[in-house]
Design a protein around this motif. Structure first.
Motif, PDB file in Angstrom:
ATOM      1  N   GLU A  80       0.824  -1.193   0.000  1.00 41.39           N
ATOM      2  CA  GLU A  80       0.000   0.000   0.000  1.00 41.39           C
ATOM      3  C   GLU A  80       0.869   1.258   0.000  1.00 41.39           C
ATOM      4  O   GLU A  80       2.032   1.218   0.380  1.00 41.39           O
ATOM      5  CB  GLU A  80      -0.901   0.022   1.238  1.00 41.39           C
ATOM      6  N   THR A  97      -1.435   0.228   6.017  1.00 38.70           N
ATOM      7  CA  THR A  97      -1.587  -1.145   5.528  1.00 38.70           C
ATOM      8  C   THR A  97      -3.074  -1.440   5.416  1.00 38.70           C
ATOM      9  O   THR A  97      -3.866  -0.995   6.260  1.00 38.70           O
ATOM     10  CB  THR A  97      -0.888  -2.162   6.463  1.00 38.70           C
ATOM     11  N   ALA A  98      -3.461  -2.143   4.363  1.00 38.72           N
ATOM     12  CA  ALA A  98      -4.881  -2.469   4.189  1.00 38.72           C
ATOM     13  C   ALA A  98      -5.371  -3.332   5.330  1.00 38.72           C
ATOM     14  O   ALA A  98      -4.646  -4.209   5.820  1.00 38.72           O
ATOM     15  CB  ALA A  98      -5.082  -3.209   2.868  1.00 38.72           C
ATOM     16  N   THR A 190      -2.380  -4.422  10.773  1.00 37.30           N
ATOM     17  CA  THR A 190      -3.591  -4.824  10.071  1.00 37.30           C
ATOM     18  C   THR A 190      -4.520  -5.581  11.033  1.00 37.30           C
ATOM     19  O   THR A 190      -4.288  -5.601  12.249  1.00 37.30           O
ATOM     20  CB  THR A 190      -3.248  -5.656   8.812  1.00 37.30           C
ATOM     21  N   ALA A 207      -7.837   1.204   5.730  1.00 37.34           N
ATOM     22  CA  ALA A 207      -6.431   0.892   6.045  1.00 37.34           C
ATOM     23  C   ALA A 207      -6.113   1.346   7.461  1.00 37.34           C
ATOM     24  O   ALA A 207      -6.761   2.233   8.008  1.00 37.34           O
ATOM     25  CB  ALA A 207      -5.508   1.589   5.053  1.00 37.34           C
ATOM     26  N   LEU A 233      -4.837   1.051  -2.215  1.00 37.47           N
ATOM     27  CA  LEU A 233      -4.807  -0.350  -1.747  1.00 37.47           C
ATOM     28  C   LEU A 233      -5.000  -1.263  -2.951  1.00 37.47           C
ATOM     29  O   LEU A 233      -5.819  -0.949  -3.843  1.00 37.47           O
ATOM     30  CB  LEU A 233      -5.933  -0.620  -0.741  1.00 37.47           C
TER      31      LEU A 233
END
Lengths: 453, 453
Positions: A80, A97-98, A190, A207, A233
């Motif tokens: 990402e 981060t997704a 995540t 995210a 993403l």
């Protein structure tokens, strides 16, 4: 020798074997460093199934098998990317981060103004008028004043889990969530999320942002609430795929119909190698059976190790195991999960009847030389919870929690952050409790007098 | 509000202040990252004296002063170097570090055959015949089966402390000691040693070797006991130099003559930055007084923070403090040291009379919400031990010990290995005990009935 002395000696043998000739650390080394992150449906998850099955087969258990279960498959895609733009062309990258299960952004990314909120409950206050077309930034931090970091986590994780579903209702175009981390650092964490009933076409990307960048973004917004955030993403949801719970069993010599389970989950997130979450729980659970085999202790009741698949984003393995147990009318008397990191064990939390809990508490003194002191009612573990029914006692290993969320679901959940001794003490602590339950059995609930604790 | 509720509320305030608005971590950051390793007599040790004095002065205590003490000065010089030679010209480097107080090797280094022993008691068995002219390699490992790593340490450290003095008697030309480390890694761990009565001309150089290289060397020796080890140490013992204990005081409002001490030691070894040993104890002790000031709690008895100099290689600061206290006829009722790392606190060990210990144990329930459970008789701390006299209760904070010797006296005793929350929980735990002792006082020993526990 009186019975307490016998128990005390057996404890010493269990701890000695784990600390002097343990196998948990080597297994974890392999899972973490030779296989790595084990997201459900991935090649690594399948490797972990095959590796742990082979290792259990080497222990000479009575049975080892795979229990088929269909699991969701979500892939992250290319890493990402995100930046904050305070004025045209003036940008600074931020670490995101997704979230697991998120839809991707459009191919060109999503760029919009940002509205910071302190939780899902703030959305109604701002309303569509202020949210429409914006990125919602959920920034309620974990409470540092709580002693249990799991409690702090519980007080925040709704932002991550349902933030996108809720913000979408107000016309938001994306969601950024402060990482569930008590430390200030640069690593985004995540974790699972759900769109609930949101139709696919209405789902917005979500995210996590690192705690340092959450503080940075929040500070910038106080100076310039017209700034824009860009993020991209590349994740994707695929069709379900075939996977497995891995199960090994020592069949009980006297009461084979009474089943005790120890387990952890084989899958992990993909950013680190899943050493604490939950490689540790997997190898500790395997070690419980190995310790009994090595010590030539033959349990009277059936002891199973269950390595659950897909705890992180679906709980399909835990649900499947309980479903099969129910369909076979199996009698589970006890299920213990280790899924709170491979840190120094402090004790257990239980989901039990009052009489059962008293019985367990009567064993506390035996654990004292090992500095195991925490025996409280409370949760057990996500994977064993579906077994709840009748007389079964559910339990969770409770290691020291202070460092857990420094690593949880982040790129630094890696092997070097697990201490060999702490891991081995956890395995021995689990085995000791299982030994007592096997030897003494567990009280049945007097349903007439059933008391809720 | 009953008295127990009041205590419980005060505990909550103390923990909240430490976790939400603590200063211990920032102080440690400065000590570790701006100053670094603080070997007695070094520039860094002097910087630490000045920094902590200035920080204490900012707290608005009633008094802050320096207590002069002469300390030994030993310097490492250029980094040590060692290799194993299995045949002429075929060498492999190994990781060593001079023990604190060692004499240097001759300028050209020391090269000799090696005899491996499992402890000082083995020397007599081999005798001069087999030891003369060789390097003695003390390789007894720390026992992994003990739950307290301090107990494992206690079972090995004689090799480091008196190995050179003893081996010298048998004509050894040098000593290599397996690092006091439960982990297998490449870091040698230094620490104090003594030549006892050995005349200067008869002293032989001594170094620690990493656990990995100890295993390597031991393995090689089983194949080739004629191999030679070369090592070169460049250390030097200088004349004593002037240094200081740093002391701050809140004078008691009702019983100023009853003195309570909290402390840690300012000096450290030089390989790392001394964050766990004992930067953590220093900043936690300072934090105890700051918490009381911030909470506007005015102790009835006098509370002193004492930052001792030279715990590691001389204990001059601890001895000086006790000597001055004695000469002034001061009445110390309690002294608590934090010198076991900045890890999650588990409780305290005490050096106390039975009645005093019972009194302290009656407070256990107050600590339970903070997962503080360990209240046992046992040691206190090296720096406060010289205060032992009459009614004084001595105590040591007992954090989780599993990781401590991974870092102890090695290059990885550094700031990033201290967890902010764990450090802060320790400070709050210390402050909570001090609060109870201040409020309730401590029982006097009934000398007629004095019972040894």
């Amino acid at each position: 020798m009186n019975p307490e002395e016998a128990d005390s000696l057996m404890f010493r043998k269990i701890y000695d074997m784990s600390l002097l000739n343990g196998k948990s650390y080597d297994w974890l080394d392999y899972l973490s460093n030779n296989i790595g992150g084990r997201l459900s449906g991935s090649y690594q998850a399948q490797q972990a199934v095959e590796y742990t099955k082979a290792q259990l087969e080497e222990l000479g258990l009575d049975k080892v098998w795979l229990q088929p279960v269909m699991v969701p498959k979500w892939t992250r895609g290319a890493k990402e990317f995100a930046y904050v733009e305070t004025s045209p062309g003036l940008t600074k990258n931020v670490n995101i981060t997704a979230l697991g299960g998120s839809v991707p952004t459009p191919a060109g990314g999503t760029k919009a103004r940002v509205i910071e909120v302190q939780g899902v409950e703030d959305l109604a206050r701002y309303g569509k008028e202020q949210i429409q077309g914006k990125i919602v930034f959920f920034n309620r931090p974990m409470r540092p004043d709580l002693i249990s970091t799991f409690e702090s986590y519980g007080g925040c994780v709704d932002q991550r889990y349902s933030g996108a579903a809720e913000a979408g209702k107000y016309g938001a175009v994306g969601v950024i969530v402060r990482s569930m981390n008590l430390r200030m650092d640069d690593l985004p964490h995540t974790g699972s999320m759900s769109y609930g009933e949101t139709p696919v076409s209405k789902r917005i990307p979500a995210a996590a942002i690192s705690t340092n960048d959450a503080a940075y973004l929040s500070g910038l917004l106080t100076m310039n609430n017209e700034l824009e955030l860009y993020f991209k993403l590349n994740c994707e949801q695929h069709a379900d795929v075939q996977s497995y719970n891995v199960i090994g069993e020592i069949t009980g010599s006297e009461h084979p119909e009474e089943i005790m389970v120890v387990g952890g989950h084989l899958d992990s997130w993909d950013l680190g190698d899943g050493s604490h979450d939950d490689g540790a729980g997997v190898v500790q659970s395997m070690e419980v059976l190995r310790l009994f085999k090595e010590l030539n202790y033959k349990p009277k009741r059936t002891l199973r190790v269950v390595l659950f698949m897909n705890e992180e984003n679906g709980l399909r393995g835990g649900n499947k195991y309980a479903e099969v147990a129910k369909s076979k009318n199996e009698n589970h008397i006890f299920a213990l999960e280790s899924d709170a990191g491979g840190f120094t064990p402090r004790g257990f939390s239980f989901d039990a009847d009052k009489a059962q809990f008293s019985q367990i508490q009567s064993w506390k003194e035996l654990f004292k030389p090992y500095l195991i002191h925490y025996f409280e009612m409370g949760g057990s573990g996500a994977d064993v919870a579906p077994l709840k029914k009748g007389d079964v006692v559910l339990a969770g290993l409770r290691p020291d929690s202070q460092r857990y969320f420094d690593h949880h679901h982040a790129a630094n959940d890696t092997f070097e952050h697990v201490n060999k001794r702490e891991l081995e003490l956890g395995a021995a602590t689990m085995a000791s409790l299982v030994y007592l339950i096997d030897k003494h059995g567990l009280k049945k609930i007097d349903t007439a007098k059933k008391e809720k604790l």
